[in-house]
Motif scaffolding. Sequence first.
Motif, PDB file in Angstrom:
ATOM      1  N   ASN A  43       0.848  -1.174   0.000  1.00 50.05           N
ATOM      2  CA  ASN A  43       0.000   0.000   0.000  1.00 50.05           C
ATOM      3  C   ASN A  43       0.890   1.232   0.000  1.00 50.05           C
ATOM      4  O   ASN A  43       1.889   1.277   0.723  1.00 50.05           O
ATOM      5  N   SER A  44       0.548   2.224  -0.778  1.00 52.14           N
ATOM      6  CA  SER A  44       1.394   3.420  -0.882  1.00 52.14           C
ATOM      7  C   SER A  44       1.500   4.200   0.426  1.00 52.14           C
ATOM      8  O   SER A  44       2.398   5.013   0.585  1.00 52.14           O
ATOM      9  N   ARG A  45       0.608   3.946   1.384  1.00 54.89           N
ATOM     10  CA  ARG A  45       0.649   4.655   2.663  1.00 54.89           C
ATOM     11  C   ARG A  45       1.508   3.959   3.712  1.00 54.89           C
ATOM     12  O   ARG A  45       1.757   4.509   4.778  1.00 54.89           O
ATOM     13  N   TYR A  46       1.949   2.727   3.412  1.00 53.97           N
ATOM     14  CA  TYR A  46       2.724   1.940   4.375  1.00 53.97           C
ATOM     15  C   TYR A  46       3.957   1.357   3.698  1.00 53.97           C
ATOM     16  O   TYR A  46       4.018   1.245   2.475  1.00 53.97           O
ATOM     17  N   ASP A  47       4.923   0.950   4.525  1.00 57.96           N
ATOM     18  CA  ASP A  47       6.058   0.215   3.989  1.00 57.96           C
ATOM     19  C   ASP A  47       5.546  -1.121   3.439  1.00 57.96           C
ATOM     20  O   ASP A  47       4.606  -1.698   3.984  1.00 57.96           O
ATOM     21  N   TRP A  48       6.172  -1.586   2.359  1.00 55.22           N
ATOM     22  CA  TRP A  48       5.772  -2.865   1.770  1.00 55.22           C
ATOM     23  C   TRP A  48       6.329  -3.996   2.633  1.00 55.22           C
ATOM     24  O   TRP A  48       7.452  -3.915   3.120  1.00 55.22           O
ATOM     25  N   GLU A  49       5.558  -5.063   2.792  1.00 57.86           N
ATOM     26  CA  GLU A  49       5.925  -6.171   3.662  1.00 57.86           C
ATOM     27  C   GLU A  49       6.114  -7.459   2.864  1.00 57.86           C
ATOM     28  O   GLU A  49       5.314  -7.765   1.977  1.00 57.86           O
ATOM     29  N   PHE A  50       7.184  -8.186   3.213  1.00 61.82           N
ATOM     30  CA  PHE A  50       7.496  -9.458   2.572  1.00 61.82           C
ATOM     31  C   PHE A  50       7.807 -10.483   3.662  1.00 61.82           C
ATOM     32  O   PHE A  50       8.791 -10.325   4.392  1.00 61.82           O
ATOM     33  N   GLU A  51       6.973 -11.524   3.772  1.00 64.99           N
ATOM     34  CA  GLU A  51       7.167 -12.553   4.783  1.00 64.99           C
ATOM     35  C   GLU A  51       8.388 -13.399   4.434  1.00 64.99           C
ATOM     36  O   GLU A  51       8.756 -13.533   3.264  1.00 64.99           O
ATOM     37  N   SER A  52       9.002 -14.000   5.430  1.00 65.00           N
ATOM     38  CA  SER A  52      10.228 -14.773   5.231  1.00 65.00           C
ATOM     39  C   SER A  52      10.048 -15.935   4.256  1.00 65.00           C
ATOM     40  O   SER A  52      11.010 -16.344   3.598  1.00 65.00           O
ATOM     41  N   GLU A  53       8.852 -16.459   4.129  1.00 62.72           N
ATOM     42  CA  GLU A  53       8.606 -17.585   3.222  1.00 62.72           C
ATOM     43  C   GLU A  53       8.871 -17.240   1.757  1.00 62.72           C
ATOM     44  O   GLU A  53       9.138 -18.137   0.955  1.00 62.72           O
ATOM     45  N   ILE A  54       8.815 -15.989   1.403  1.00 61.09           N
ATOM     46  CA  ILE A  54       9.010 -15.624  -0.004  1.00 61.09           C
ATOM     47  C   ILE A  54      10.341 -14.902  -0.247  1.00 61.09           C
ATOM     48  O   ILE A  54      10.602 -14.436  -1.355  1.00 61.09           O
ATOM     49  N   TRP A  55      11.211 -14.838   0.747  1.00 61.16           N
ATOM     50  CA  TRP A  55      12.486 -14.124   0.569  1.00 61.16           C
ATOM     51  C   TRP A  55      13.324 -14.690  -0.560  1.00 61.16           C
ATOM     52  O   TRP A  55      13.991 -13.948  -1.262  1.00 61.16           O
TER      53      TRP A  55
END
Length: 99
Positions: A43-55
């Motif tokens: 979302n442009s209002r928040y930092d983008w999040e990436f869970e460890s499973e997809i690193w």
Amino acid sequence: MRAKIDNEVLFIHRDDVPKYNKQGSIVRNSYFWALRSIAGRSNSRYDWEFESEIWIALQRMLLSFGESGYLPTRETLLEFDAETEEIPQTLRLISTRID
């Protein structure tokens, strides 16, 4: 891209993720959609999040786009603060430390 890890989630600063531009470069727009497709939150209002499973997928994606030569390194490299204890092995090839 400024990054941090908290509770096994990678956060990329919202101002550093690629922007979609309808009239923009095909490579940059593809990069935007590719990152967005694996992000837990994009979302442009928040930092983008990436869970460890997809690193591992994130690593491969950043390496691939980085090697293409169409994007500058600063857009395909994760930048962690110098105080970050340890960068996970999966992210080391695509990471650096900044002061």
